[in-house]
Design an enzyme around this catalytic site. Structure first.
Site, PDB file in Angstrom:
ATOM      1  N   SER A 125      15.794 -41.685 -21.824  1.00  0.00           N
ATOM      2  CA  SER A 125      17.068 -41.414 -22.497  1.00  0.00           C
ATOM      3  C   SER A 125      17.013 -40.078 -23.216  1.00  0.00           C
ATOM      4  CB  SER A 125      17.299 -42.534 -23.522  1.00  0.00           C
ATOM      5  OG  SER A 125      18.287 -42.160 -24.439  1.00  0.00           O
ATOM      6  N   TYR A 150      14.260 -48.016 -31.123  1.00  0.00           N
ATOM      7  CA  TYR A 150      14.570 -47.967 -29.687  1.00  0.00           C
ATOM      8  C   TYR A 150      14.211 -46.589 -29.116  1.00  0.00           C
ATOM      9  CZ  TYR A 150      17.418 -46.739 -25.688  1.00  0.00           C
ATOM     10  OH  TYR A 150      17.823 -46.233 -24.484  1.00  0.00           O
ATOM     11  N   LYS A 154      11.210 -45.187 -26.302  1.00  0.00           N
ATOM     12  CA  LYS A 154      11.390 -44.339 -25.111  1.00  0.00           C
ATOM     13  C   LYS A 154      10.410 -43.160 -25.158  1.00  0.00           C
ATOM     14  CE  LYS A 154      14.522 -46.566 -22.824  1.00  0.00           C
ATOM     15  NZ  LYS A 154      14.145 -47.308 -21.627  1.00  0.00           N
TER      16      LYS A 154
HETATM   17  N1  UFG Z   1      31.687 -44.137 -31.358  1.00  0.00           N
HETATM   18  C1  UFG Z   1      32.814 -44.387 -32.129  1.00  0.00           C
HETATM   19  N2  UFG Z   1      33.220 -45.684 -32.262  1.00  0.00           N
HETATM   20  C2  UFG Z   1      32.583 -46.727 -31.654  1.00  0.00           C
HETATM   21  C3  UFG Z   1      31.432 -46.441 -30.872  1.00  0.00           C
HETATM   22  C4  UFG Z   1      31.010 -45.140 -30.753  1.00  0.00           C
HETATM   23  O1  UFG Z   1      33.411 -43.480 -32.693  1.00  0.00           O
HETATM   24  O2  UFG Z   1      32.993 -47.875 -31.825  1.00  0.00           O
HETATM   25  C5  UFG Z   1      31.223 -42.755 -31.201  1.00  0.00           C
HETATM   26  C6  UFG Z   1      29.839 -42.521 -31.783  1.00  0.00           C
HETATM   27  O3  UFG Z   1      29.922 -42.220 -33.142  1.00  0.00           O
HETATM   28  C7  UFG Z   1      29.364 -41.360 -30.918  1.00  0.00           C
HETATM   29  C8  UFG Z   1      30.044 -41.588 -29.573  1.00  0.00           C
HETATM   30  O4  UFG Z   1      31.123 -42.470 -29.836  1.00  0.00           O
HETATM   31  O5  UFG Z   1      29.852 -40.173 -31.439  1.00  0.00           O
HETATM   32  C9  UFG Z   1      29.126 -42.229 -28.550  1.00  0.00           C
HETATM   33  O6  UFG Z   1      28.552 -43.389 -29.107  1.00  0.00           O
HETATM   34  P1  UFG Z   1      27.781 -44.458 -28.225  1.00  0.00           P
HETATM   35  O7  UFG Z   1      27.368 -45.562 -29.154  1.00  0.00           O
HETATM   36  O8  UFG Z   1      28.593 -44.834 -27.042  1.00  0.00           O
HETATM   37  O9  UFG Z   1      26.544 -43.647 -27.684  1.00  0.00           O
HETATM   38  P2  UFG Z   1      25.353 -42.927 -28.478  1.00  0.00           P
HETATM   39  O10 UFG Z   1      25.417 -41.495 -28.083  1.00  0.00           O
HETATM   40  O11 UFG Z   1      25.359 -43.226 -29.916  1.00  0.00           O
HETATM   41  O12 UFG Z   1      24.111 -43.697 -27.872  1.00  0.00           O
HETATM   42  C10 UFG Z   1      23.829 -43.585 -26.498  1.00  0.00           C
HETATM   43  C11 UFG Z   1      23.120 -44.836 -26.001  1.00  0.00           C
HETATM   44  C12 UFG Z   1      21.753 -44.969 -26.614  1.00  0.00           C
HETATM   45  C13 UFG Z   1      20.988 -43.702 -26.459  1.00  0.00           C
HETATM   46  C14 UFG Z   1      21.780 -42.533 -26.965  1.00  0.00           C
HETATM   47  C15 UFG Z   1      21.101 -41.237 -26.692  1.00  0.00           C
HETATM   48  O13 UFG Z   1      23.878 -45.977 -26.322  1.00  0.00           O
HETATM   49  O14 UFG Z   1      21.081 -45.996 -25.950  1.00  0.00           O
HETATM   50  O15 UFG Z   1      23.045 -42.472 -26.305  1.00  0.00           O
HETATM   51  O16 UFG Z   1      21.701 -40.211 -27.410  1.00  0.00           O
HETATM   52  F1  UFG Z   1      19.844 -43.773 -27.150  1.00  0.00           F
END
Ligand code: UFG
Length: 337
Positions: A125, A150, A154
């Site tokens: 990741s 997590y 990785k």
């Molecule tokens: N977001 C919102 N509201 C929500 C969910 C997410 O605004 O309800 C925003 C988050 O703040 C972020 C973006 O949407 O800015 C993406 O969030 P995600 O949770 O979809 O993804 P992340 O980038 O936080 O995490 C993902 C994977 C992880 C991995 C990570 C690596 O879920 O497993 O990318 O950067 F580790």
């Protein structure tokens, strides 16, 4: 050619099994169904016309892995997805994550070495980069302190594979995914979050379908053009295809070292608001959302430098953001039915 896919009933695993089958590979899945269901195996069959061989057990159980390999001595390569992946849960239950994600990998590597299976593709990741100093981020960027247990698993898993492949007869390709979203065109497989989704796309589609009242957009005061975080969203089918390409690279002895690393992204970053706009445009559904405080542990922005994957791996993401959001919506509608 027979390929073992661990976690093959999961989100990215199931899409990869379909791509492998469509390229003529026989697939054996090991999955403990901790975050998926047996139905997925039958959905795979509906798409590809081939029922994958399925074994339900936990890779942390060394005896069961031993038994599996003594009954299956014709495996040509392994794609290892099986792992826990919920960032928030890993903060609350770190030992569960370290135990599961590290033990299963170590067991697998031990048996690969014993039964002489040479080729491994590993599901990593972009979380290993943390908030990178330079964007787009390249594969040689240093690991930053992990934001969650997590993410730390990785990083450690990558290091374990690098070390094991340097002394044993194992060749590995580590694939660092950016933000996989979307679902198969057939809408027969897709992301199946348990409970309240943590990730953006499932939360958007569940809100649009009426399961959630509104989407919380975490923060609009970031140093980005519209104030919301930026990620490199990539279609899950593009990710799945990259695994087949990586496997072929290993099988054809094309690798330049015992352990290679590739970014899997599109190379383009989109903000949360841009994702919402795309969703509203392609579906015609108005999304209810509110800005709330930043989410603890979120990084501001990250997107991939894909030059190395494009040139060396010979793979490029093909699908755009609108295709991703539309396929996620079609999947959500199918789930409702
Ligand atoms: N977001 C919102 N509201 C929500 C969910 C997410 O605004 O309800 C925003 C988050 O703040 C972020 C973006 O949407 O800015 C993406 O969030 P995600 O949770 O979809 O993804 P992340 O980038 O936080 O995490 C993902 C994977 C992880 C991995 C990570 C690596 O879920 O497993 O990318 O950067 F580790």
């Amino acid at each position: 050619m027979k390929i073992l896919v661990t976690g093959g009933a999961g989100y990215i695993g199931s899409h990869t099994v379909v791509e492998l089958q469509q390229k003529g590979y026989d697939v054996v899945i090991i999955d403990n169904l901790s975050n998926s269901t047996k139905e997925v195996i039958y959905s795979i069959e509906k798409i590809s016309g081939k029922l994958p061989e399925f074994h339900q057990f936990d890779l942390c159980d060394e005896n069961l892995i031993g038994k599996f390999f003594s009954n299956n001595n014709d495996i040509d390569g392994i794609i290892h997805f099986a792992a826990f992946k919920a960032v928030g849960e890993s903060v609350e239950q770190p030992l569960k994550y370290y135990h599961n994600n590290l033990t299963s990998l170590i067991n697998l590597l031990k048996y690969m070495n014993e039964v002489q299976i040479k080729n491994l593709v590993f599901s990593s990741s972009c979380t290993v980069y943390g908030q990178p100093d330079m964007l787009p981020v390249k594969e040689d960027a240093p690991f930053k302190k992990a934001f969650s247990p997590y993410g730390h698993t990785k990083q450690i898993c990558e290091q374990i594979i690098e070390c094991a492949s340097s002394v044993h007869n194992i060749k590995a390709i580590l694939l660092r995914y950016f933000n996989p979203i979307g679902a198969h065109d057939s809408s027969l497989i897709g992301e199946l979050p348990l409970g309240i989704p943590n990730n953006l796309l499932p939360f958007i589609t569940q809100t649009a379908i009426g399961k959630r009242d509104y989407l919380k957009v975490f923060g609009n005061d970031y140093d980005t053009p519209d104030g919301t975080c930026i990620r490199d969203y990539i279609h899950v089918v593009d990710i799945a295809k990259a695994h087949v390409v990586a496997l072929e690279r290993l099988q054809n002895n094309k690798t330049n070292s015992s352990c290679e690393v590739f970014n899997l992204g599109t190379g383009k970053g989109f903000s949360v608001l841009e994702v919402i706009k795309s969703f509203e445009k392609v579906t015609g559904v108005k999304l209810n959302y509110k800005f709330v405080d930043r989410r603890h542990g979120d990084i501001e922005k990250v997107w991939a430098d894909t030059t190395f994957a494009n040139k060396v791996l010979g793979w490029k993401a093909e699908k755009g953001l609108d295709e991703m959001t539309l396929s996620a919506w079609n999947w959500e509608k199918k789930l409702k039915k």
